[in-house]
Design an enzyme around this catalytic site. Structure first.
Site, PDB file in Angstrom:
ATOM      1  N   SER A 139       0.841  -1.214   0.000  1.00 10.21           N
ATOM      2  CA  SER A 139       0.000   0.000   0.000  1.00 10.21           C
ATOM      3  C   SER A 139       0.868   1.253   0.000  1.00 10.21           C
ATOM      4  CB  SER A 139      -0.875   0.026   1.255  1.00 10.21           C
ATOM      5  OG  SER A 139      -1.801  -1.020   1.247  1.00 10.21           O
TER       6      SER A 139
ATOM      7  N   GLY B  99      -5.774  -3.930  -7.562  1.00  7.72           N
ATOM      8  CA  GLY B  99      -6.946  -3.113  -7.268  1.00  7.72           C
ATOM      9  C   GLY B  99      -6.553  -1.754  -6.723  1.00  7.72           C
TER      10      GLY B  99
ATOM     11  N   ARG C 287     -13.370  -7.050 -11.029  1.00 11.67           N
ATOM     12  CA  ARG C 287     -13.579  -6.436  -9.710  1.00 11.67           C
ATOM     13  C   ARG C 287     -14.428  -5.158  -9.808  1.00 11.67           C
ATOM     14  NH1 ARG C 287      -8.227  -6.595  -6.281  1.00 11.67           N
ATOM     15  NH2 ARG C 287      -9.722  -6.006  -4.667  1.00 11.67           N
TER      16      ARG C 287
ATOM     17  N   SER D 277     -13.332   1.323   3.059  1.00  8.24           N
ATOM     18  CA  SER D 277     -12.357   1.042   2.006  1.00  8.24           C
ATOM     19  C   SER D 277     -11.375   2.191   1.851  1.00  8.24           C
ATOM     20  CB  SER D 277     -13.076   0.797   0.671  1.00  8.24           C
ATOM     21  OG  SER D 277     -12.159   0.955  -0.403  1.00  8.24           O
TER      22      SER D 277
ATOM     23  N   GLN E 110      -9.210   2.310  -0.398  1.00  9.91           N
ATOM     24  CA  GLN E 110      -9.045   2.587  -1.824  1.00  9.91           C
ATOM     25  C   GLN E 110     -10.051   3.625  -2.296  1.00  9.91           C
ATOM     26  OE1 GLN E 110      -9.157  -1.224  -3.781  1.00  9.91           O
ATOM     27  NE2 GLN E 110      -7.168  -1.845  -2.965  1.00  9.91           N
TER      28      GLN E 110
ATOM     29  N   ASP F 296      -7.001  -8.024   4.806  1.00 12.66           N
ATOM     30  CA  ASP F 296      -6.151  -8.808   3.895  1.00 12.66           C
ATOM     31  C   ASP F 296      -5.619 -10.080   4.551  1.00 12.66           C
ATOM     32  OD1 ASP F 296      -6.506  -6.993   1.857  1.00 12.66           O
ATOM     33  OD2 ASP F 296      -4.727  -5.829   2.368  1.00 12.66           O
TER      34      ASP F 296
ATOM     35  N   ARG G 133     -12.420 -14.763  -1.620  1.00 17.84           N
ATOM     36  CA  ARG G 133     -11.534 -15.432  -0.644  1.00 17.84           C
ATOM     37  C   ARG G 133     -12.279 -16.345   0.325  1.00 17.84           C
ATOM     38  NH1 ARG G 133      -7.079 -10.511   0.071  1.00 17.84           N
ATOM     39  NH2 ARG G 133      -5.891 -11.187  -1.748  1.00 17.84           N
TER      40      ARG G 133
ATOM     41  N   ARG H 185      -2.596 -14.246  -1.837  1.00 18.88           N
ATOM     42  CA  ARG H 185      -2.692 -14.491  -0.395  1.00 18.88           C
ATOM     43  C   ARG H 185      -3.251 -15.874  -0.094  1.00 18.88           C
ATOM     44  NH1 ARG H 185      -0.826  -9.738   1.176  1.00 18.88           N
ATOM     45  NH2 ARG H 185      -1.716  -7.832   0.322  1.00 18.88           N
TER      46      ARG H 185
HETATM   47  C1  S3P Z   1      -5.663  -1.231   0.210  1.00 18.62           C
HETATM   48  C2  S3P Z   1      -6.911  -1.232   0.755  1.00 18.62           C
HETATM   49  C3  S3P Z   1      -7.692  -2.467   0.989  1.00 18.62           C
HETATM   50  C4  S3P Z   1      -6.815  -3.705   0.929  1.00 18.62           C
HETATM   51  C5  S3P Z   1      -5.878  -3.681  -0.236  1.00 18.62           C
HETATM   52  C6  S3P Z   1      -4.967  -2.471  -0.157  1.00 18.62           C
HETATM   53  C7  S3P Z   1      -4.977   0.062   0.002  1.00 18.62           C
HETATM   54  O1  S3P Z   1      -8.676  -2.581  -0.006  1.00 18.62           O
HETATM   55  O2  S3P Z   1      -7.613  -4.863   0.875  1.00 18.62           O
HETATM   56  O3  S3P Z   1      -5.085  -4.842  -0.268  1.00 18.62           O
HETATM   57  O4  S3P Z   1      -3.751   0.078  -0.235  1.00 18.62           O
HETATM   58  O5  S3P Z   1      -5.646   1.101   0.092  1.00 18.62           O
HETATM   59  P1  S3P Z   1     -10.139  -1.908   0.160  1.00 18.62           P
HETATM   60  O6  S3P Z   1      -9.984  -0.447   0.115  1.00 18.62           O
HETATM   61  O7  S3P Z   1     -10.926  -2.422  -1.023  1.00 18.62           O
HETATM   62  O8  S3P Z   1     -10.658  -2.403   1.469  1.00 18.62           O
END
Ligand code: S3P
Length: 432
Positions: free
Chosen positions: A23, A95, A123, A167, A169, A315, A346, A387
């Site tokens: 991240s 993602g 996704r 989230s 993200q 995760d 998962r 994972r």
């Molecule tokens: C992440 C946020 C998480 C996590 C991903 C990395 C990030 O996803 O599962 O592996 O770096 O912001 P979500 O925002 O979909 O929860």
């Protein structure tokens, strides 16, 4: 397609350092590229996901040098200095790369298209398209999934947005678009999520206010080049933490592990289960809390995973499934429906794999009920999910006979060198 065999082995011994945080590595490339001046990133994750992000910025005219492995020097072009990419931008399996880039590209003066691999192409992207559209962005998708066509030259305005799911993200995509927006953006989360975007924006000199569950910033400032030291990825350390906990006679030390509380829900869960995990030498690295972790074997008992820690270990559920399967008693997981839209479903992949290894698992829409038992050997399918593949490798370490794991190549997205490190610390793990 690459398959692995993980055979019974152990104990785990020694001192290891797992690669840099995924991240943070993604974000470091992004902010350094948009900054004025040159930034040095150390501890950068040489994974396929983060290299794809680095390539994306190179495609948009950013000069990025790699003087040695895990190091990058990024010659930032300033907030408005990116060029139209020469081609589609391929985010690979990532993602995080795609969702954050969508926010950032929504504010550019050029059009761009984001594509991904088979898993990423399935996704959900509406979760970022919806708030960005409310900000004035124009994004076309394949029924809410990639490829994403992002039209440039839009005028963006700040929004106040309540995230429908916890989230980081989505939050980050809004904050990144917000760099280019008129006015303020304010994001509220149903549960606090990792705050790397917020703290890195601040480190690069952008005014931002944030706290647990909210972040607020406005457009019209600039980013100043800053060096970033990336801690080891807790999510990668997690496989070794669980493996050492489960394998009799183990004692390992993991160095420089990032322990941001928004990432370490697994430690809470494992300690409730009876694990012996000590943190020593706590300090700060690149503005993030890190520590060394000393993990010794301990018998585990099943628990009901507290709902409030689910986002802090989102995760880590594949490896928690393995810990639960080796624990005494029943573990119940709920409130984790997000697991169904990760690199794979998962819940389904782990339930199917553990059943193939003789464990009783009941799937629920948002989690699972796992009865602790003993792993038989057998064949499992990681469904191309990094994972899940590494989690099954840990199951193989404890199994009665070898476990064959299908489709493991994507481990390189987040954990290059996993096989070598696992072997060096006591796994028996080979290509099939
Ligand atoms: C992440 C946020 C998480 C996590 C991903 C990395 C990030 O996803 O599962 O592996 O770096 O912001 P979500 O925002 O979909 O929860």
């Amino acid at each position: 397609m690459s398959d692995w065999i993980s055979a019974p082995a152990g104990p785990l011994r020694g001192e290891i350092r797992v690669p840099g945080d995924k991240s943070i590595s993604h974000r470091a490339i992004m902010f350094a590229s948009l900054a004025e001046g040159s930034s040095r990133i150390t501890g950068f994750l040489e994974g396929e996901d983060t290299r794809a992000t680095s390539r994306a910025f190179a495609q948009m005219g950013v000069r990025i040098e790699a003087p040695r492995p895990s190091e990058r020097i990024v010659h930032g072009v300033g907030l408005h200095g990116l060029h139209a990419p020469d081609d589609e931008i391929d985010c690979g399996n990532a993602g995080t790369g795609m969702r954050l880039l969508t926010g950032l590209l929504a504010g550019q003066a050029f059009d761009s298209t984001l594509i991904g691999d088979e898993s990423l192409s399935k996704r959900p992207m509406r979760r970022v398209i919806d708030p960005l559209t409310r900000m004035g962005a124009k994004i076309e998708s394949n029924d809410g999934m990639p490829p994403l066509r992002i039209c440039g030259k839009q005028t963006l305005r700040g929004i106040e947005y309540d995230l429908p799911v916890a989230s980081a993200q989505i939050k980050s995509a809004i904050l990144l678009a917000g760099l280019y927006a008129d006015g303020e953006s304010l994001v509220h989360e149903p549960h606090p999520t990792r705050d790397y975007t917020e703290s890195m924006l601040r480190a690069f000199g952008w005014p931002i206010a944030f706290g647990a569950g909210w972040a607020k910033s406005s457009g019209g400032h600039s980013l100043r080049a800053t060096d970033v030291a990336v801690p080891s990825d807790f999510s990668s350390a997690a496989f070794f933490i669980v493996a050492a906990t489960l394998a009799h006679g183990s004692e390992i030390v993991l160095r420089d592990v990032g322990i941001n509380p928004r990432r370490t829900g697994l430690l809470t869960a494992l300690r409730m289960m009876g694990a012996d995990i000590r943190e020593s030498n706590p300090r700060t690295l690149g503005g993030e809390p890190v520590a060394d972790m000393i993990v010794r074997h301990a018998p585990l008992r099943g628990i009901d995973v507290p709902l409030e820690i689910v986002p802090d270990m989102i995760d880590e559920f594949p490896i928690l499934f393995v810990a639960a399967a080796a624990a005494h008693g029943t573990t119940r997981i709920c409130g984790a429906a997000e697991l169904r839209v990760k690199e794979s479903d998962r819940i389904a992949v782990m339930a199917k794999g553990l059943r193939a290894l003789g464990i009783r698992v009941e799937e629920t829409p948002d989690g699972a009920i796992i009865e602790g038992g003993k792993f038989s050997g057998g064949g499992v399918d990681s469904a191309g999910d990094h994972r899940c593949a590494m989690s099954f490798a840990v199951a193989g370490l404890l199994a009665a006979t070898p476990v064959r794991i299908a489709d493991c190549a994507n481990v390189a997205t987040s954990f290059p060198g996993f096989v070598e490190l696992a072997r060096a610390s006591g796994f028996f793990l080979t290509a099939a």
